[in-house]
Structure formats: C-alpha cells, structure tokens
Write a protein that holds these residues in place. Structure first.
Motif: not given
Length: 96
Positions: A48-57, A74-81
């Motif tokens: 991920w392009g950000c903190n793992e905790g952020h993605i899990i939350e 998927y719809a809530d992710l940014d383009t990079n993620n």
C-alpha cells in the motif's frame, strides 16, 4: 499476465472478491496503538502507499455485507492503492 483479456481480469477480481482468505494479524494504528483481529490476508500483503493501519481501519469501517465489501473497499481507495490492489490480485490470485 500479458495475454489477460478484460473479461479474464474482471472475472479474476470478482472471484477473488468472493474468496479471499482471512488471517489473524497484529498491526499498529497510525497513532502507534497495537491492534489484532481476523482480517483479509490481502490487507497484509499488498504494498500500500500508506500506513497499513489506515488500510485495515478502512476495511473494518465498511458498511457492506460480505458480497459488497471488496467493491465498497475498492471504490474508497485512491488511484495508487487501487493499482497496487489490482496488480497484487493479478499476480497472486490463481482461483479463476
């Protein structure tokens, strides 16, 4: 992966969304708090392009049922993620 048709790619994503494995995992939130829970394994594997905790939350705060979780996520992710997730599925999911 070079000869994947759009149909194959959509099918792969769809079947992955219905069949991803769940694992027990420990992680740290963005504030350094340790957490542990059963979560989808891919959350721990994708780069991920950000903190793992952020993605899990983000995953844990979904409102959809089991059939809609991946699509809401998927719809809530940014383009990079989104790109990171799709690339990981295409390289690692072999069920469809």
């Amino acid at each position: 992966m070079n000869n994947i048709t759009p149909f194959d790619a959509v099918n792969k994503f769809f079947y992955f969304a219905m069949n991803f494995p769940i694992v027990y995992h420990k992680w740290h939130t963005g504030w350094g708090e340790e957490r542990e829970d059963y979560i989808p394994e891919f959350l721990t594997k994708v780069k991920w392009g950000c903190n793992e905790g952020h993605i899990i939350e983000k995953w844990q705060n979904l409102r959809s049922d089991r059939y809609g979780q991946m699509f809401e996520f998927y719809a809530d992710l940014d383009t990079n993620n989104r790109t990171a997730l799709v690339n990981w599925i295409m390289e690692n999911y072999h069920g469809a």
